[in-house]
Scaffold this motif. Sequence first.
Motif, PDB file in Angstrom:
ATOM      1  N   ILE A 147       0.845  -1.123   0.021  1.00 39.40           N
ATOM      2  CA  ILE A 147      -0.090  -0.103  -0.086  1.00 39.40           C
ATOM      3  C   ILE A 147       0.912   1.330   0.080  1.00 39.40           C
ATOM      4  CG2 ILE A 147      -1.538   1.333   1.320  1.00 39.40           C
ATOM      5  CD1 ILE A 147      -2.786  -1.299   2.412  1.00 39.40           C
ATOM      6  N   ILE A 148       1.928   1.191   0.840  1.00 40.90           N
ATOM      7  CA  ILE A 148       2.686   2.373   0.887  1.00 40.90           C
ATOM      8  C   ILE A 148       3.707   2.786  -0.332  1.00 40.90           C
ATOM      9  CG2 ILE A 148       4.863   3.347   2.007  1.00 40.90           C
ATOM     10  CD1 ILE A 148       2.365   3.343   3.908  1.00 40.90           C
ATOM     11  N   THR A 149       3.643   1.908  -1.299  1.00 39.99           N
ATOM     12  CA  THR A 149       4.444   1.891  -2.547  1.00 39.99           C
ATOM     13  C   THR A 149       3.551   2.908  -3.377  1.00 39.99           C
ATOM     14  OG1 THR A 149       3.565  -0.196  -3.603  1.00 39.99           O
ATOM     15  CG2 THR A 149       5.880  -0.227  -2.266  1.00 39.99           C
ATOM     16  N   MET A 158      12.222   2.056   4.996  1.00 36.77           N
ATOM     17  CA  MET A 158      12.831   1.019   4.578  1.00 36.77           C
ATOM     18  C   MET A 158      13.394   1.526   2.985  1.00 36.77           C
ATOM     19  SD  MET A 158      10.667  -2.211   5.504  1.00 36.77           S
ATOM     20  CE  MET A 158      11.530  -3.262   4.401  1.00 36.77           C
ATOM     21  N   ALA A 159      14.641   1.132   2.657  1.00 42.44           N
ATOM     22  CA  ALA A 159      15.087   1.915   1.362  1.00 42.44           C
ATOM     23  C   ALA A 159      14.252   1.562  -0.031  1.00 42.44           C
ATOM     24  CB  ALA A 159      16.447   1.546   1.225  1.00 42.44           C
ATOM     25  N   ASN A 160      13.598   0.263  -0.141  1.00 42.49           N
ATOM     26  CA  ASN A 160      13.072  -0.038  -1.307  1.00 42.49           C
ATOM     27  C   ASN A 160      11.652   0.587  -1.468  1.00 42.49           C
ATOM     28  OD1 ASN A 160      11.566  -1.437   0.957  1.00 42.49           O
ATOM     29  ND2 ASN A 160      11.221  -3.053  -0.259  1.00 42.49           N
ATOM     30  N   LEU A 161      11.144   1.384  -0.511  1.00 43.42           N
ATOM     31  CA  LEU A 161       9.794   2.303  -0.828  1.00 43.42           C
ATOM     32  C   LEU A 161      10.273   3.576  -1.501  1.00 43.42           C
ATOM     33  CD1 LEU A 161       8.248   1.952   2.641  1.00 43.42           C
ATOM     34  CD2 LEU A 161       7.878   0.463   0.567  1.00 43.42           C
ATOM     35  N   TYR A 162      11.450   3.770  -1.931  1.00 45.64           N
ATOM     36  CA  TYR A 162      11.963   5.068  -2.713  1.00 45.64           C
ATOM     37  C   TYR A 162      12.655   4.988  -3.974  1.00 45.64           C
ATOM     38  CZ  TYR A 162      11.376   6.850   2.180  1.00 45.64           C
ATOM     39  OH  TYR A 162      10.616   7.003   3.421  1.00 45.64           O
ATOM     40  N   ARG A 163      12.028   3.753  -4.490  1.00 48.28           N
ATOM     41  CA  ARG A 163      12.773   3.431  -5.757  1.00 48.28           C
ATOM     42  C   ARG A 163      12.271   4.221  -7.054  1.00 48.28           C
ATOM     43  NH1 ARG A 163      14.628  -1.292  -8.598  1.00 48.28           N
ATOM     44  NH2 ARG A 163      14.065  -1.201 -10.851  1.00 48.28           N
ATOM     45  N   SER A 164      11.073   4.916  -7.080  1.00 47.15           N
ATOM     46  CA  SER A 164      10.653   5.411  -7.924  1.00 47.15           C
ATOM     47  C   SER A 164       9.968   6.855  -7.400  1.00 47.15           C
ATOM     48  CB  SER A 164       9.522   4.834  -9.024  1.00 47.15           C
ATOM     49  OG  SER A 164       8.923   5.534  -9.915  1.00 47.15           O
ATOM     50  N   LEU A 165      10.313   8.214  -7.863  1.00 43.05           N
ATOM     51  CA  LEU A 165       9.702   9.263  -7.351  1.00 43.05           C
ATOM     52  C   LEU A 165       9.528  10.427  -8.496  1.00 43.05           C
ATOM     53  CD1 LEU A 165      12.713  10.221  -4.525  1.00 43.05           C
ATOM     54  CD2 LEU A 165      10.105   9.026  -4.274  1.00 43.05           C
ATOM     55  N   ASP A 166       8.302  10.988  -8.197  1.00 46.65           N
ATOM     56  CA  ASP A 166       7.625  11.887  -9.239  1.00 46.65           C
ATOM     57  C   ASP A 166       7.308  13.121  -8.699  1.00 46.65           C
ATOM     58  OD1 ASP A 166       6.517  13.036 -11.189  1.00 46.65           O
ATOM     59  OD2 ASP A 166       5.113  11.279 -11.956  1.00 46.65           O
ATOM     60  N   PHE A 167       7.875  14.484  -9.004  1.00 38.12           N
ATOM     61  CA  PHE A 167       7.693  15.767  -8.269  1.00 38.12           C
ATOM     62  C   PHE A 167       7.063  16.632  -9.595  1.00 38.12           C
ATOM     63  CE2 PHE A 167      11.252  13.780  -6.162  1.00 38.12           C
ATOM     64  CZ  PHE A 167      10.895  13.800  -4.859  1.00 38.12           C
ATOM     65  N   ARG A 215      19.181   7.046  -0.234  1.00 35.26           N
ATOM     66  CA  ARG A 215      19.562   7.847  -1.337  1.00 35.26           C
ATOM     67  C   ARG A 215      19.891   6.869  -2.557  1.00 35.26           C
ATOM     68  NH1 ARG A 215      23.934  11.964  -0.128  1.00 35.26           N
ATOM     69  NH2 ARG A 215      24.658  10.558   1.543  1.00 35.26           N
ATOM     70  N   GLN A 216      20.582   5.868  -2.245  1.00 33.93           N
ATOM     71  CA  GLN A 216      21.119   4.885  -3.292  1.00 33.93           C
ATOM     72  C   GLN A 216      19.844   4.209  -3.822  1.00 33.93           C
ATOM     73  OE1 GLN A 216      24.110   4.389  -4.765  1.00 33.93           O
ATOM     74  NE2 GLN A 216      25.270   5.380  -3.314  1.00 33.93           N
ATOM     75  N   ALA A 217      18.885   3.982  -2.971  1.00 27.82           N
ATOM     76  CA  ALA A 217      17.594   3.297  -3.417  1.00 27.82           C
ATOM     77  C   ALA A 217      16.942   3.831  -4.634  1.00 27.82           C
ATOM     78  CB  ALA A 217      16.624   3.209  -2.235  1.00 27.82           C
ATOM     79  N   VAL A 218      16.900   5.339  -4.829  1.00 25.96           N
ATOM     80  CA  VAL A 218      16.044   5.759  -5.569  1.00 25.96           C
ATOM     81  C   VAL A 218      16.532   5.625  -7.289  1.00 25.96           C
ATOM     82  CG1 VAL A 218      15.384   8.094  -6.562  1.00 25.96           C
ATOM     83  CG2 VAL A 218      15.510   7.687  -4.063  1.00 25.96           C
ATOM     84  N   GLN A 219      15.980   4.926  -8.070  1.00 21.34           N
ATOM     85  CA  GLN A 219      16.564   4.575  -9.186  1.00 21.34           C
ATOM     86  C   GLN A 219      15.655   5.432 -10.532  1.00 21.34           C
ATOM     87  OE1 GLN A 219      16.672   0.424  -9.969  1.00 21.34           O
ATOM     88  NE2 GLN A 219      17.626   0.120  -7.860  1.00 21.34           N
ATOM     89  N   LEU A 239      20.633   6.806  -9.717  1.00 19.45           N
ATOM     90  CA  LEU A 239      19.622   6.884 -10.910  1.00 19.45           C
ATOM     91  C   LEU A 239      19.781   5.951 -12.026  1.00 19.45           C
ATOM     92  CD1 LEU A 239      18.094  10.605 -11.196  1.00 19.45           C
ATOM     93  CD2 LEU A 239      17.405   8.563 -10.018  1.00 19.45           C
ATOM     94  N   LYS A 240      18.894   5.305 -12.591  1.00 14.96           N
ATOM     95  CA  LYS A 240      18.899   4.616 -13.772  1.00 14.96           C
ATOM     96  C   LYS A 240      18.224   5.342 -14.854  1.00 14.96           C
ATOM     97  CE  LYS A 240      19.957  -0.095 -12.319  1.00 14.96           C
ATOM     98  NZ  LYS A 240      19.434  -1.526 -12.207  1.00 14.96           N
ATOM     99  N   THR A 241      16.871   5.909 -14.285  1.00 11.23           N
ATOM    100  CA  THR A 241      15.815   6.650 -15.345  1.00 11.23           C
ATOM    101  C   THR A 241      15.790   7.882 -14.957  1.00 11.23           C
ATOM    102  OG1 THR A 241      15.074   4.418 -16.188  1.00 11.23           O
ATOM    103  CG2 THR A 241      13.794   6.612 -16.570  1.00 11.23           C
ATOM    104  N   LEU A 242      15.885   9.083 -15.606  1.00  8.52           N
ATOM    105  CA  LEU A 242      15.667  10.435 -15.339  1.00  8.52           C
ATOM    106  C   LEU A 242      14.608  10.880 -16.488  1.00  8.52           C
ATOM    107  CD1 LEU A 242      16.099  13.027 -13.824  1.00  8.52           C
ATOM    108  CD2 LEU A 242      18.123  13.436 -15.253  1.00  8.52           C
ATOM    109  N   LYS A 243      13.518  11.614 -15.942  1.00 13.42           N
ATOM    110  CA  LYS A 243      12.627  12.230 -16.887  1.00 13.42           C
ATOM    111  C   LYS A 243      12.531  13.636 -16.435  1.00 13.42           C
ATOM    112  CE  LYS A 243       8.338  12.096 -18.998  1.00 13.42           C
ATOM    113  NZ  LYS A 243       6.911  11.378 -19.228  1.00 13.42           N
ATOM    114  N   PHE A 244      12.935  14.744 -17.225  1.00 11.19           N
ATOM    115  CA  PHE A 244      13.132  15.993 -16.799  1.00 11.19           C
ATOM    116  C   PHE A 244      12.544  17.065 -17.614  1.00 11.19           C
ATOM    117  CE2 PHE A 244      14.941  20.042 -16.137  1.00 11.19           C
ATOM    118  CZ  PHE A 244      15.129  20.223 -14.610  1.00 11.19           C
ATOM    119  N   ILE A 245      11.285  17.627 -17.296  1.00 11.89           N
ATOM    120  CA  ILE A 245      10.567  18.445 -18.230  1.00 11.89           C
ATOM    121  C   ILE A 245      10.775  19.893 -17.809  1.00 11.89           C
ATOM    122  CG2 ILE A 245       8.233  19.148 -19.105  1.00 11.89           C
ATOM    123  CD1 ILE A 245       9.404  16.349 -19.620  1.00 11.89           C
ATOM    124  N   ALA A 246      11.075  20.720 -18.371  1.00 16.46           N
ATOM    125  CA  ALA A 246      11.606  22.070 -18.047  1.00 16.46           C
ATOM    126  C   ALA A 246      10.961  23.092 -18.953  1.00 16.46           C
ATOM    127  CB  ALA A 246      13.027  22.575 -18.046  1.00 16.46           C
TER     128      ALA A 246
END
Length: 545
Positions: A12-14, A37-46, A67-71, A95-102
Amino acid sequence: MERLPTEVFLQIITHLSLDDKLNCILVCSKWHNLITMANLYRSLDFCKQDKLHQAITFFHTQEDRRRQAVQDLTISDCCNSVHRRASLPTTFPNLKTLKFIATEEPKSIPVDQDSQLKQNVQMWQRLECVTERLRYYSITLCLLRSPQPVTHLRSIHIIYHSDQFYEESRHAENYYKFRSLLRYLKNAPHLSDLSVANTFVSLKDLECIHQSCPRLESLALNQVNMRFANRHIHLILGSFEKVNLNGLPVWKAADSLRRLTISTANSADDDDVGKDQMIQLHWLEYLGQKYPHLTHLSMLPLSVDPRPSNLLEEQLMTNFGTTWTQLKSFHSALYPLTAQLIQAMDTNQVQLNQLVLHGDPDLIEKQLISLKSSKQKETITQLTLQYSKGHPAADTNGWYLKENCGWIESGLLSELSRLRQLTITTIDIEQPIICYLDTLSAILKHVPVHLQVLELDGVCARNTQYLLDDRTIQLKQLRIGEFVVMQDDNNALSTLNGWLVHLLDHCPSLTSFDFDNRFDIDKSLFSTHHKYIVVQGWKRATTAE
C-alpha cells in the motif's frame, strides 16, 4: 491497521507520494521503521517546487542506502533553477532513469554554476535512460561531455522547445543544439535508443548519428523540418537543406537499426509541393539502402493528405522488394497502401503483424479491399484505421461512421483471421470519428471472434438495435474516447448501459470498458455512468469466474 500483514502494508505504501510517506512516518515508531525502508523510494515523481525542495532536504539527512535506493526520477516543471539541478546527482546518486521536463529557465547562468552542473551530472555512473524537454541547458549534453565514455547510457529522448507561431524559426534555433548533441554522441558507444523532436534534420545528420552510435536499434525523429521556406533561415542553413533536396549516398548500412519513426512538421510554404515530394523521394531512397533490417517503420507527414506521387510508389516498391523484407509493423501516410505495394510485399515474403491505414473513407476502403486479396490478411494482428481530418461531413462534435459504410457492410474485417486489436481513429483530435451504437454492433458482427481489443474515438447512443445474433467474441477490452449525447436524447445513458448489458452476453471475457477524460456530457451524468459501467463489467467478470 495493526492486524494488517507487513507485506500488504508495504504494498500500500508503495502507491503513496513522497509527501504522504513523510506524513505517515510521524504516525508511530512502527510506521517510521517500515516506511523508511530503502526499497520504498525506488521511483519518485515531482511536479511542485516545494515538494522537490522538501525531498532534497529529506534525502540529504538520510543514510546513503536510502539515497542509493532511488532509481527512477521524474521532475515536471519544478526544477528551473540550475543550482537545484546541480544538486540532483548528489541527492540521487544511483539513478537509472531520469525524466526531466523544463518550461522556464534562465537564458544565461554564471560560469561557476555551469561548471558545477557539468561536473555533478557526470557523477551519475548508472544512468541508462534520459528524457528531457528543454529550452537552454541540457543535462544530457552535460553527461555526454564527460572525459570518459558514458558506457552505461542506453536511451536518450530529447524534446526541444517549440513555438506554434514561430515554429520554423524555433526549429532552426534548435538545430544548433541538435548539432551539439551529434558532436558528443560518440561518447555514448552503447546507445540503443535515440529520440529527437522539434528540430531540422538532414540526411547528413543521420550519417553522423550512426557513425557515432553503431549499436543504435531505435531512432525517432518527431515533428522535424526537412526544408525551410523562410529565406533568411535558408541563407544560414541552406547548405544542410541542399543535402535533403539532392539526396546523399549511403556510406554504410545501419544493420542494427530495427525501429524507425519519422514525422515531419507542417511546411510553411504549402504551395511548393514539388520540393516536399522531391525530399520525400530522396529520403525514401536513402532509408531503403541505410536500414536493411527494419522491423517497425512509421513515416508521418503532418500535413493534410499529401498528394500521391508515382515516384514515391515506385521507390516504396523497390524498398519492399530489396531491403525491407523483415518488416513487421508499417505505418506510412506518404502514400496509400495500393494493390501494387501489397503485391510487392507478398512477392518478397513480407509478413506484417501491425498495420496502420491512413486516408479519407474512400481511400481506407480501397486499401482494405486491396488487403483482402493478399497474404497479409493471414498475419495481421493489430489494425488501425486512421481517418484524415477535415472530413466534409464533420460537425462540431466530429463526424459519424455509419453502419452502411462500405467496408463494414461488406464484412472486409472478417478476412483478417488473426486480428486481435482494432483501432478506429482520426489524425485530428479536434474532429474525432464517432460511431453510432448500431455501427459498433455492425463492426462486432463482422470482426473475427478472436478480437480482444477494440478502440474508438467516440460513440453516440442513437439508432440502437442489437444485431450481434448468437456470436460469442473473445473481446477483453473496449476503449472509447468520448460519449456524445444529442441535445434531444434524454435516454442516452440508459441506452448505452442497455447496449453494454447486451454486449456482455456476447463477450463473456470483457472486463475492461474504459473512457478517457474527454466528454461531451454533463459531469453528473458521467459520474453515474462511469460508476455503473465499472460495477457492471466487474460483476460480470466475477460471476464468470
